[in-house]
Motif scaffolding. Structure first.
Motif, PDB file in Angstrom:
ATOM      1  N   TRP A  27      -6.868   4.469   0.495  1.00  0.00           N
ATOM      2  CA  TRP A  27      -7.187   3.061   0.288  1.00  0.00           C
ATOM      3  C   TRP A  27      -8.700   2.875   0.320  1.00  0.00           C
ATOM      4  O   TRP A  27      -9.388   3.377   1.214  1.00  0.00           O
ATOM      5  CB  TRP A  27      -6.532   2.220   1.383  1.00  0.00           C
ATOM      6  CG  TRP A  27      -6.810   0.753   1.292  1.00  0.00           C
ATOM      7  CD1 TRP A  27      -7.019   0.014   0.170  1.00  0.00           C
ATOM      8  CD2 TRP A  27      -6.896  -0.158   2.392  1.00  0.00           C
ATOM      9  NE1 TRP A  27      -7.225  -1.309   0.490  1.00  0.00           N
ATOM     10  CE2 TRP A  27      -7.153  -1.438   1.850  1.00  0.00           C
ATOM     11  CE3 TRP A  27      -6.768  -0.031   3.772  1.00  0.00           C
ATOM     12  CZ2 TRP A  27      -7.294  -2.571   2.645  1.00  0.00           C
ATOM     13  CZ3 TRP A  27      -6.901  -1.157   4.566  1.00  0.00           C
ATOM     14  CH2 TRP A  27      -7.161  -2.410   3.995  1.00  0.00           C
TER      15      TRP A  27
ATOM     16  N   LEU B 262       3.791   1.817  -4.065  1.00  0.00           N
ATOM     17  CA  LEU B 262       2.730   2.503  -4.796  1.00  0.00           C
ATOM     18  C   LEU B 262       3.210   3.232  -6.038  1.00  0.00           C
ATOM     19  O   LEU B 262       2.542   3.235  -7.063  1.00  0.00           O
ATOM     20  CB  LEU B 262       2.042   3.507  -3.855  1.00  0.00           C
ATOM     21  CG  LEU B 262       1.124   2.840  -2.845  1.00  0.00           C
ATOM     22  CD1 LEU B 262       0.570   3.863  -1.897  1.00  0.00           C
ATOM     23  CD2 LEU B 262      -0.002   2.128  -3.563  1.00  0.00           C
TER      24      LEU B 262
ATOM     25  N   ALA C 159      -4.388   6.459   3.917  1.00  0.00           N
ATOM     26  CA  ALA C 159      -3.500   5.405   4.400  1.00  0.00           C
ATOM     27  C   ALA C 159      -2.125   5.932   4.773  1.00  0.00           C
ATOM     28  O   ALA C 159      -1.394   5.290   5.526  1.00  0.00           O
ATOM     29  CB  ALA C 159      -3.348   4.315   3.332  1.00  0.00           C
TER      30      ALA C 159
ATOM     31  N   ASP D   6     -13.560   4.844   1.590  1.00  0.00           N
ATOM     32  CA  ASP D   6     -12.112   4.978   1.454  1.00  0.00           C
ATOM     33  C   ASP D   6     -11.577   5.899   2.548  1.00  0.00           C
ATOM     34  O   ASP D   6     -12.303   6.717   3.114  1.00  0.00           O
ATOM     35  CB  ASP D   6     -11.741   5.509   0.060  1.00  0.00           C
ATOM     36  CG  ASP D   6     -12.395   6.828  -0.258  1.00  0.00           C
ATOM     37  OD1 ASP D   6     -13.423   6.802  -0.956  1.00  0.00           O
ATOM     38  OD2 ASP D   6     -11.900   7.877   0.197  1.00  0.00           O
TER      39      ASP D   6
ATOM     40  N   VAL E 222      -1.796   9.174   0.034  1.00  0.00           N
ATOM     41  CA  VAL E 222      -2.162   7.816  -0.349  1.00  0.00           C
ATOM     42  C   VAL E 222      -3.477   7.445   0.344  1.00  0.00           C
ATOM     43  O   VAL E 222      -3.619   7.622   1.556  1.00  0.00           O
ATOM     44  CB  VAL E 222      -1.065   6.812   0.055  1.00  0.00           C
ATOM     45  CG1 VAL E 222      -1.449   5.402  -0.378  1.00  0.00           C
ATOM     46  CG2 VAL E 222       0.271   7.214  -0.556  1.00  0.00           C
TER      47      VAL E 222
ATOM     48  N   VAL F  42      -5.847   1.049  -4.118  1.00  0.00           N
ATOM     49  CA  VAL F  42      -5.057   2.132  -3.557  1.00  0.00           C
ATOM     50  C   VAL F  42      -5.005   3.243  -4.587  1.00  0.00           C
ATOM     51  O   VAL F  42      -4.811   2.989  -5.770  1.00  0.00           O
ATOM     52  CB  VAL F  42      -3.635   1.654  -3.210  1.00  0.00           C
ATOM     53  CG1 VAL F  42      -2.762   2.824  -2.801  1.00  0.00           C
ATOM     54  CG2 VAL F  42      -3.678   0.626  -2.101  1.00  0.00           C
TER      55      VAL F  42
ATOM     56  N   LEU G  41       0.804  -1.210   0.000  1.00  0.00           N
ATOM     57  CA  LEU G  41       0.000   0.000   0.000  1.00  0.00           C
ATOM     58  C   LEU G  41       0.840   1.264   0.000  1.00  0.00           C
ATOM     59  O   LEU G  41       0.387   2.296  -0.471  1.00  0.00           O
ATOM     60  CB  LEU G  41      -0.910   0.010   1.239  1.00  0.00           C
ATOM     61  CG  LEU G  41      -1.938  -1.115   1.297  1.00  0.00           C
ATOM     62  CD1 LEU G  41      -2.731  -1.032   2.574  1.00  0.00           C
ATOM     63  CD2 LEU G  41      -2.852  -1.063   0.098  1.00  0.00           C
TER      64      LEU G  41
END
Length: 285
Positions: free
Chosen positions: A54, A14, A65, A62, A52, A265, A10
């Motif tokens: 998720w 990325l 993260a 969502d 970021v 992600v 994650l």
């Protein structure tokens, strides 16, 4: 609970979009050619920061993260001018609650300022109790790669690997420098690009495909971008990875989406510091 390796996917993996196999489409263009010099669209002092997020597979909304930050600095390698590119990946918010872990990873890549081939990469992985240091050095004159891995959680640190691998097929990228090698080219829709990527002692020919031009909205403005799509990757377990690079002279990745085992992600650029280049030259009005 999500296993440790999934939290790594994650964050640390990325933006490593050079790590992807793609199906053969159109003309293949190597990102780095031996003996060729390139002009970078970036310079020392550049900082790129991404939020970021998720989206789990379930009906949960969502959530944030963590963040990833890239920074470019000047350096030297055996008397040659080089760049040091660092990446810091930090977990935050509900990811730490859901995954029951804290991520504080730092990678440092040294690349040649003209050829942009990678000379070395240091990975410092810190995921709760899992702590690893891995140093990889590419010696083009000796045609070999040296790799050392330590368990940094032990006192004293325990050596896990100390290995020399013979054979370098050409200019190499590591998992950080690949991100910048893509920026050396004006990405045209319908074109396919390839690079020799070394990770954990293994070298693979990786490919990405430029698909189409799109307008991308981020928290810091709109960008005219080109969309890249790739499939069959290492970090993403064969799932799809989509990336958008700006079509201005800096060619910055401004947005990404990745399908992972437990959902999707996604993230976007939230900060640009581009040395002497002002933000007004970067944004698309």
């Amino acid at each position: 609970m999500i296993r440790s390796k999934n939290a790594t996917l994650l964050l640390s993996g990325l933006l490593v979009w050079g790590l992807i196999h793609a199906r053969d489409k159109g003309e293949l263009t190597p990102l780095l050619v031996k003996g060729q010099a390139y002009t970078a669209p970036f310079q020392a002092g550049e900082i790129l920061r991404y939020e970021v997020n998720w989206k789990p597979l379930f009906i949960l909304p969502d959530f944030k993260a963590g963040e990833i930050k890239f920074e470019v600095g000047e350096s030297q390698h055996e008397g040659r001018s080089a760049y040091t590119i660092s990446m810091d990946a930090v977990s935050a918010g509900r990811l730490e609650e859901v995954a029951n872990m804290e991520v504080r990873n730092r990678f440092e890549s040294i690349i040649d300022r003209k050829s942009f081939q990678s000379y070395r990469i240091l990975k410092k992985t810190r995921q709760s109790k899992h702590k690893r240091d891995m140093l990889t050095v590419f010696d083009y004159r000796k045609n070999s790669t040296w790799l050392r891995e330590l368990d940094a959680g032990s006192d004293p640190p325990k050596q896990l690997r100390n290995q020399t691998i013979t054979g370098i097929p050409g200019p190499l990228n590591d998992v950080i420098s690949a991100f910048y090698a893509i920026r050396l080219h004006r990405l045209e829709p319908g074109r396919e690009y390839a690079l020799n990527l070394s990770d954990n002692g293994k070298v693979r020919e990786m490919r990405v495909v430029a698909q189409k031009r799109e307008k991308v909205e981020t928290g810091i403005g709109k960008f005219d971008a080109v969309k890249l799509e790739a499939q069959g990757g290492i970090f993403f377990e064969g799932r799809s990875l989509r990336l958008w690079y700006s079509r201005d002279r800096l060619r910055i990745p401004v947005k990404f989406e990745a399908d992972v085992k437990f959902g999707t992600v996604f993230g976007e650029l939230i900060q640009i510091e581009a040395g002497s280049i002002g933000r007004g030259l970067i944004r698309v009005k």
